[in-house]
Design a protein around this motif. Structure first.
Motif, PDB file in Angstrom:
ATOM      1  N   PRO A 159       3.736   2.166  -3.480  1.00 15.76           N
ATOM      2  CA  PRO A 159       3.244   0.757  -4.096  1.00 15.76           C
ATOM      3  C   PRO A 159       4.109  -0.431  -3.665  1.00 15.76           C
ATOM      4  O   PRO A 159       5.340  -0.180  -3.273  1.00 15.76           O
ATOM      5  N   ASP A 160       3.498  -1.535  -3.773  1.00 15.51           N
ATOM      6  CA  ASP A 160       4.221  -2.528  -3.238  1.00 15.51           C
ATOM      7  C   ASP A 160       4.778  -3.736  -4.250  1.00 15.51           C
ATOM      8  O   ASP A 160       5.230  -4.635  -4.261  1.00 15.51           O
ATOM      9  N   GLY A 193      -1.906  -2.340  -4.776  1.00 15.36           N
ATOM     10  CA  GLY A 193      -1.662  -2.360  -3.250  1.00 15.36           C
ATOM     11  C   GLY A 193      -0.488  -1.419  -2.845  1.00 15.36           C
ATOM     12  O   GLY A 193       0.230  -1.088  -3.646  1.00 15.36           O
ATOM     13  N   ARG A 194      -0.744  -0.943  -1.592  1.00 12.94           N
ATOM     14  CA  ARG A 194       0.469  -0.209  -0.868  1.00 12.94           C
ATOM     15  C   ARG A 194       0.875  -0.906   0.396  1.00 12.94           C
ATOM     16  O   ARG A 194       0.027  -1.843   1.044  1.00 12.94           O
ATOM     17  N   MET A 195       2.190  -0.438   0.819  1.00 16.61           N
ATOM     18  CA  MET A 195       2.793  -1.011   1.909  1.00 16.61           C
ATOM     19  C   MET A 195       3.371   0.157   2.704  1.00 16.61           C
ATOM     20  O   MET A 195       3.895   1.279   1.903  1.00 16.61           O
ATOM     21  N   PRO A 196       3.156  -0.026   3.973  1.00 15.92           N
ATOM     22  CA  PRO A 196       3.618   1.025   4.825  1.00 15.92           C
ATOM     23  C   PRO A 196       5.155   1.077   4.738  1.00 15.92           C
ATOM     24  O   PRO A 196       5.775   0.073   4.986  1.00 15.92           O
ATOM     25  N   ALA A 197       5.931   2.232   5.064  1.00 19.36           N
ATOM     26  CA  ALA A 197       7.405   2.159   5.195  1.00 19.36           C
ATOM     27  C   ALA A 197       7.543   2.179   6.660  1.00 19.36           C
ATOM     28  O   ALA A 197       6.611   2.567   7.517  1.00 19.36           O
ATOM     29  N   ILE A 236      -5.705  -3.067 -16.288  1.00 13.84           N
ATOM     30  CA  ILE A 236      -4.821  -2.467 -16.217  1.00 13.84           C
ATOM     31  C   ILE A 236      -4.725  -2.049 -14.682  1.00 13.84           C
ATOM     32  O   ILE A 236      -5.723  -1.453 -14.272  1.00 13.84           O
ATOM     33  N   MET A 237      -3.525  -2.458 -14.256  1.00  9.06           N
ATOM     34  CA  MET A 237      -3.200  -1.899 -12.902  1.00  9.06           C
ATOM     35  C   MET A 237      -2.625  -0.719 -12.700  1.00  9.06           C
ATOM     36  O   MET A 237      -1.665  -0.254 -13.140  1.00  9.06           O
ATOM     37  N   THR A 238      -3.338   0.344 -12.034  1.00  7.48           N
ATOM     38  CA  THR A 238      -3.072   1.519 -11.786  1.00  7.48           C
ATOM     39  C   THR A 238      -2.586   1.803 -10.281  1.00  7.48           C
ATOM     40  O   THR A 238      -2.045   0.808  -9.813  1.00  7.48           O
ATOM     41  N   SER A 239      -2.219   2.842  -9.775  1.00  5.85           N
ATOM     42  CA  SER A 239      -1.775   3.521  -8.475  1.00  5.85           C
ATOM     43  C   SER A 239      -2.608   4.091  -7.971  1.00  5.85           C
ATOM     44  O   SER A 239      -3.462   4.657  -8.656  1.00  5.85           O
ATOM     45  N   HIS A 240      -2.816   4.296  -6.802  1.00  9.53           N
ATOM     46  CA  HIS A 240      -3.491   5.379  -5.920  1.00  9.53           C
ATOM     47  C   HIS A 240      -2.943   6.852  -6.678  1.00  9.53           C
ATOM     48  O   HIS A 240      -3.819   7.745  -6.538  1.00  9.53           O
ATOM     49  N   LEU A 253       0.020  -9.386  -8.481  1.00  9.42           N
ATOM     50  CA  LEU A 253      -0.692 -10.695  -8.490  1.00  9.42           C
ATOM     51  C   LEU A 253      -1.745 -10.632  -7.300  1.00  9.42           C
ATOM     52  O   LEU A 253      -2.942 -11.050  -7.441  1.00  9.42           O
ATOM     53  N   ARG A 254      -1.100  -9.934  -6.323  1.00  3.81           N
ATOM     54  CA  ARG A 254      -2.372  -9.784  -5.073  1.00  3.81           C
ATOM     55  C   ARG A 254      -3.356  -8.813  -5.845  1.00  3.81           C
ATOM     56  O   ARG A 254      -4.768  -8.993  -5.338  1.00  3.81           O
ATOM     57  N   ALA A 255      -3.189  -7.681  -6.574  1.00  5.52           N
ATOM     58  CA  ALA A 255      -4.263  -6.892  -7.105  1.00  5.52           C
ATOM     59  C   ALA A 255      -4.961  -7.477  -8.028  1.00  5.52           C
ATOM     60  O   ALA A 255      -6.224  -7.368  -7.821  1.00  5.52           O
ATOM     61  N   LEU A 256      -4.558  -8.546  -8.798  1.00 12.71           N
ATOM     62  CA  LEU A 256      -5.519  -9.204  -9.743  1.00 12.71           C
ATOM     63  C   LEU A 256      -6.554 -10.152  -8.966  1.00 12.71           C
ATOM     64  O   LEU A 256      -7.545 -10.153  -9.233  1.00 12.71           O
ATOM     65  N   ASP A 257      -5.985 -10.496  -7.787  1.00 12.61           N
ATOM     66  CA  ASP A 257      -6.980 -11.310  -6.956  1.00 12.61           C
ATOM     67  C   ASP A 257      -7.841 -10.512  -6.283  1.00 12.61           C
ATOM     68  O   ASP A 257      -9.127 -10.878  -6.128  1.00 12.61           O
TER      69      ASP A 257
END
Length: 475
Positions: free
Chosen positions: A213-214, A190-194, A157-161, A220-224
């Motif tokens: 969030p990205d 994962g997150r990305m900056p604005a 389960i992919m959550t967020s911050h 896919l990146r988070a799974l890895d």
């Protein structure tokens, strides 16, 4: 500007992003650590590349659609598909489930804000009688698969911050709905900056970067990065069933879908539903340059959206994407680690920021850019991609809006229609209106039946079937 006094700060200054630490000297030690932790999430080389490719003058703004054609798909048997091929696919998928080759994967980073609900979207109550949460519905479907095939798949389960802690606490308070906690895995997206239109990373507070969030492609990146793929590899799991958290009708572990994917040696497969009309806001499966792609509804010209197939009278670009995929584990790893993997998309947004004096600013028009990844962008890179048709009524009724289409009310009605169809198929018809909606409000747990076949088998085993009435719950 603070003088560089930390390796991370120095790296930002060298990259021309020193403004991130403009207020560092005024912060408390705790606030400094928070800001440094956020900065450590950022890949400065990636931001530089995105600024160059997506923000620079002349960066491509529109997708070239010359030569675009509808993507082929496997139609359901009732729509012309080969019944023997569908039966063979199911047998292959069931074998994979019995062998423990499959994991369930839910993208669950969203909050229930658009539903007027305070909490992770997966905790939103959605069923007609018991008011089970989305997470409980999925958990029971995974438990049911475990009982049928003798191996309960792991659930990632992919959550967020924003919702990670609340999601874990929700499961713990409910004893993981009967699942083994050691086989349920939570990890953050994962997150990305604005950035501003000048490419400078934006601050939302003196001690906080404007992070978001990205995108679902970031899964896919988070799974890895989370180690999930390594855990799968150690257990012999090579196939991932991907679905999003807002759709309680989803068949989380659809043996037939899995079988099509495995039989074709596909690295990424997808389900489609025929679009309900030209204006339905879903992406469309197409082929471009010989590659399978999803074209977002906003990118497909209106004339193409309305175009009809002269042979059938149906929409030519008919195959709607509903974000249901099967993925090969090592394909996910390859896409996650390749700089030429998923492309980022630019989204111009109104981003709350602080000004040069550190005061908050709420812009009235877009003032910056967010970068997002879309999971369907992996399709063109996949070997042997497969698209299969599914019934909307059996696989897709998302909860996205508080009212109107794709709302709790429409989803509740679709669940009731499904239950009515199952009773009818089992020889116990319910009275319904013209749309198939029953007059009674009842509920069937996935542990009792998750499709017509398993429901009928459970119903037949009852020596004295209960009366059909409001509030009936079968579990």
């Amino acid at each position: 500007m603070v003088q560089p006094s930390h390796p991370l700060i120095e790296s930002f200054v060298r990259a021309g992003q020193g403004q991130v630490f403009a207020f560092y000297g005024q912060l408390t030690p705790v606030d400094r650590e928070r800001l440094l932790a956020q900065a450590a999430e950022i890949d400065l080389a990636e931001i530089s590349r995105l600024n160059r490719t997506l923000l620079s003058p002349g960066a491509a703004a529109n997708l070239p659609l010359g030569g675009l054609v509808p993507a082929p798909y496997e139609p359901l048997p009732e729509n012309g598909g080969d019944p023997a091929a569908w039966a063979a696919a199911r047998a292959t998928g069931e074998s994979a489930l019995r062998a423990g080759r499959v994991a369930a994967f839910t993208v669950a980073g969203g909050q229930g804000t658009r539903l007027g609900y305070d909490g992770p979207k997966g905790t939103f109550p959605v069923t007609p009688v018991q008011r089970k949460s989305l997470f409980q519905v999925f958990a029971e479907k995974i438990l049911s698969a475990g009982r049928r095939f003798g191996r309960t798949p792991r659930w990632f389960i992919m959550t967020s911050h924003a919702n990670h802690e609340a999601t874990g606490a929700f499961f713990a308070a409910r004893q993981f709905f009967g699942l083994d906690p050691a086989r349920v895995h939570f990890f953050r997206q994962g997150r990305m900056p604005a950035v501003g239109f000048d490419g400078k990373i934006l601050l939302e507070a003196q001690d906080a970067i404007a992070l978001s969030p990205d995108g679902h492609g970031g899964s896919l990146r988070a799974l890895d990065r989370s180690g999930a793929l390594d855990l799968m590899a150690a257990e012999g799991v090579d196939t991932i069933s991907y679905f999003q958290v807002d759709n309680p009708l989803v068949r989380c572990l659809d043996a037939t879908f899995l079988g099509w994917h495995l039989q074709r040696g596909s690295e990424m497969s997808a389900k489609m539903v025929p679009k309900s009309g030209p204006e339905e806001k879903v992406g469309v499966f197409c082929q471009l340059g010989g590659k399978t792609v999803v074209i977002e509804y906003s990118d497909l010209p209106a004339v193409m959206q309305r175009e009809q197939d002269p042979a059938t009278g149906r929409l030519r670009f008919l195959a709607g994407s509903i974000a249901l995929h099967v993925l090969d584990r090592e394909f996910v790893r390859r896409m996650a680690r390749s700089e030429n993997g998923l492309p980022f998309h630019r989204a111009d947004k109104k981003i709350p920021v602080i000004d040069a004096a550190g005061q908050p600013v709420k812009p009235e028009k877009p003032n910056g850019v967010k970068f997002e990844l879309f999971v369907f962008d992996a399709l063109p890179s996949a070997r042997n991609p497969v698209v299969i048709e599914t019934k909307r009524a059996d696989d897709f009724s998302p909860v996205k809006n508080a009212e109107g289409a794709d709302s709790p009310l429409t989803c509740r009605a679709d669940q009731l229609r499904q239950f009515a169809r199952w009773f009818r198929a089992a020889g116990t018809p319910l009275a319904t209106d013209a749309t198939g909606l029953p007059a009674l409000v009842l509920e069937i747990s996935p542990l009792f039946g998750e499709d017509e076949e398993t429901f009928a088998a459970s119903w037949e085993k009852i020596n004295a079937p209960p009366a059909l009435k409001d509030g009936l719950y079968l579990a």
